[in-house]
Design a protein around this motif. Structure first.
Motif, PDB file in Angstrom:
ATOM      1  N   PRO A 209       0.819  -1.216   0.000  1.00 48.45           N
ATOM      2  CA  PRO A 209       0.000   0.000   0.000  1.00 48.45           C
ATOM      3  C   PRO A 209       0.854   1.268   0.000  1.00 48.45           C
ATOM      4  O   PRO A 209       2.005   1.255   0.443  1.00 48.45           O
ATOM      5  CB  PRO A 209      -0.803  -0.106   1.297  1.00 48.45           C
ATOM      6  N   LEU A 210       0.270   2.336  -0.508  1.00 51.33           N
ATOM      7  CA  LEU A 210       0.836   3.664  -0.331  1.00 51.33           C
ATOM      8  C   LEU A 210       0.498   4.049   1.101  1.00 51.33           C
ATOM      9  O   LEU A 210      -0.675   4.011   1.487  1.00 51.33           O
ATOM     10  CB  LEU A 210       0.222   4.651  -1.316  1.00 51.33           C
ATOM     11  N   ARG A 211       1.509   4.372   1.881  1.00 51.54           N
ATOM     12  CA  ARG A 211       1.290   4.625   3.308  1.00 51.54           C
ATOM     13  C   ARG A 211       1.421   6.115   3.634  1.00 51.54           C
ATOM     14  O   ARG A 211       2.493   6.699   3.465  1.00 51.54           O
ATOM     15  CB  ARG A 211       2.293   3.833   4.138  1.00 51.54           C
ATOM     16  N   LEU A 212       0.312   6.668   4.098  1.00 47.91           N
ATOM     17  CA  LEU A 212       0.322   8.026   4.631  1.00 47.91           C
ATOM     18  C   LEU A 212       0.419   7.902   6.144  1.00 47.91           C
ATOM     19  O   LEU A 212      -0.166   6.992   6.740  1.00 47.91           O
ATOM     20  CB  LEU A 212      -0.966   8.762   4.282  1.00 47.91           C
ATOM     21  N   GLU A 213       1.174   8.806   6.767  1.00 51.95           N
ATOM     22  CA  GLU A 213       1.273   8.789   8.222  1.00 51.95           C
ATOM     23  C   GLU A 213       1.199  10.213   8.752  1.00 51.95           C
ATOM     24  O   GLU A 213       1.902  11.098   8.277  1.00 51.95           O
ATOM     25  CB  GLU A 213       2.567   8.142   8.694  1.00 51.95           C
ATOM     26  N   VAL A 214       0.324  10.408   9.732  1.00 52.07           N
ATOM     27  CA  VAL A 214       0.178  11.685  10.420  1.00 52.07           C
ATOM     28  C   VAL A 214       0.681  11.497  11.843  1.00 52.07           C
ATOM     29  O   VAL A 214       0.170  10.639  12.573  1.00 52.07           O
ATOM     30  CB  VAL A 214      -1.295  12.143  10.454  1.00 52.07           C
ATOM     31  N   VAL A 215       1.690  12.268  12.215  1.00 51.77           N
ATOM     32  CA  VAL A 215       2.186  12.257  13.588  1.00 51.77           C
ATOM     33  C   VAL A 215       1.692  13.546  14.232  1.00 51.77           C
ATOM     34  O   VAL A 215       2.152  14.636  13.884  1.00 51.77           O
ATOM     35  CB  VAL A 215       3.722  12.168  13.645  1.00 51.77           C
ATOM     36  N   ARG A 216       0.724  13.415  15.125  1.00 51.90           N
ATOM     37  CA  ARG A 216       0.164  14.584  15.819  1.00 51.90           C
ATOM     38  C   ARG A 216       1.149  15.025  16.894  1.00 51.90           C
ATOM     39  O   ARG A 216       1.119  14.553  18.021  1.00 51.90           O
ATOM     40  CB  ARG A 216      -1.185  14.250  16.447  1.00 51.90           C
ATOM     41  N   ASP A 217       2.007  15.957  16.521  1.00 51.22           N
ATOM     42  CA  ASP A 217       3.056  16.378  17.445  1.00 51.22           C
ATOM     43  C   ASP A 217       2.694  17.608  18.271  1.00 51.22           C
ATOM     44  O   ASP A 217       3.434  17.982  19.171  1.00 51.22           O
ATOM     45  CB  ASP A 217       4.380  16.604  16.698  1.00 51.22           C
ATOM     46  N   GLU A 218       1.562  18.212  17.980  1.00 48.79           N
ATOM     47  CA  GLU A 218       1.118  19.348  18.780  1.00 48.79           C
ATOM     48  C   GLU A 218      -0.383  19.259  18.982  1.00 48.79           C
ATOM     49  O   GLU A 218      -1.153  19.317  18.023  1.00 48.79           O
ATOM     50  CB  GLU A 218       1.465  20.671  18.092  1.00 48.79           C
ATOM     51  N   ARG A 219      -0.772  19.103  20.228  1.00 49.50           N
ATOM     52  CA  ARG A 219      -2.192  19.005  20.558  1.00 49.50           C
ATOM     53  C   ARG A 219      -2.523  20.067  21.590  1.00 49.50           C
ATOM     54  O   ARG A 219      -1.838  20.191  22.591  1.00 49.50           O
ATOM     55  CB  ARG A 219      -2.517  17.613  21.098  1.00 49.50           C
ATOM     56  N   GLN A 220      -3.558  20.817  21.306  1.00 46.28           N
ATOM     57  CA  GLN A 220      -4.010  21.854  22.232  1.00 46.28           C
ATOM     58  C   GLN A 220      -5.522  21.972  22.106  1.00 46.28           C
ATOM     59  O   GLN A 220      -6.101  21.433  21.163  1.00 46.28           O
ATOM     60  CB  GLN A 220      -3.314  23.174  21.919  1.00 46.28           C
ATOM     61  N   PRO A 221      -6.169  22.670  23.006  1.00 46.85           N
ATOM     62  CA  PRO A 221      -7.626  22.807  22.890  1.00 46.85           C
ATOM     63  C   PRO A 221      -8.019  23.409  21.537  1.00 46.85           C
ATOM     64  O   PRO A 221      -7.490  24.445  21.129  1.00 46.85           O
ATOM     65  CB  PRO A 221      -7.985  23.757  24.040  1.00 46.85           C
ATOM     66  N   GLY A 222      -8.878  22.709  20.820  1.00 53.58           N
ATOM     67  CA  GLY A 222      -9.385  23.190  19.546  1.00 53.58           C
ATOM     68  C   GLY A 222      -8.524  22.908  18.337  1.00 53.58           C
ATOM     69  O   GLY A 222      -8.931  23.200  17.214  1.00 53.58           O
TER      70      GLY A 222
END
Length: 148
Positions: free
Chosen positions: A3-16
């Motif tokens: 498969p073509l692999r997309l990856e999202v690394v959520r490195d910044e999480r804040q309210p909203g």
């Protein structure tokens, strides 16, 4: 076929807001912007997702999902659709700059801003070209959302 692999690394999480890094087959592609990450995971039950989710203001749960390049009746064009997300429907990957531009979908940009992403239309054109080529070749597409 791999498969073509997309990856999202959520490195910044804040309210909203959740911002992240996007890679395609392990190579950095750009940046992402989503609604708030509320701590959901792909293994959560539908009951738990419904309890935690704020409709139109929640990033999809962490996990790996299939992506199909399909016709969007809302946008009237071919767009990537993230499938099999418990408690979510119609999750697309599209252009936009801030969490205000999405209702659970993934926004992609070439640059990162204080409130989201920039050069989104350019990034989306490039990404859609890659996804369409994979689709035309019969190559499956997956997307993984994870924390660092």
């Amino acid at each position: 076929m791999e498969p073509l692999r997309l990856e999202v690394v959520r490195d910044e999480r804040q309210p909203g807001l959740a911002r992240g890094l996007l890679s395609v087959d392990g190579v950095h592609f750009g940046y992402t912007c989503e609604d708030e990450d509320r701590g959901l995971d792909q293994t959560d039950t539908l009951a738990h997702v419904k309890l935690v989710k704020v409709p139109g203001r929640t990033a999809i749960p962490l996990g790996t999902y299939p992506v199909a390049f399909t016709w969007s009746p809302k946008y009237k064009r071919m767009m990537p659709l993230v499938g099999s997300v418990t408690g979510f429907q119609g999750i697309r990957i599209h252009s936009g700059n801030t969490a205000a531009d999405t209702e659970g979908c993934l926004l992609v940009g070439k640059t990162r801003t204080a409130t989201g992403v920039g050069s989104s239309r350019l990034a989306i054109q490039e990404l859609y070209t890659l996804l369409q080529a994979a689709t035309d070749a019969g190559r499956p597409i997956t997307i993984t959302y994870r924390l660092p």
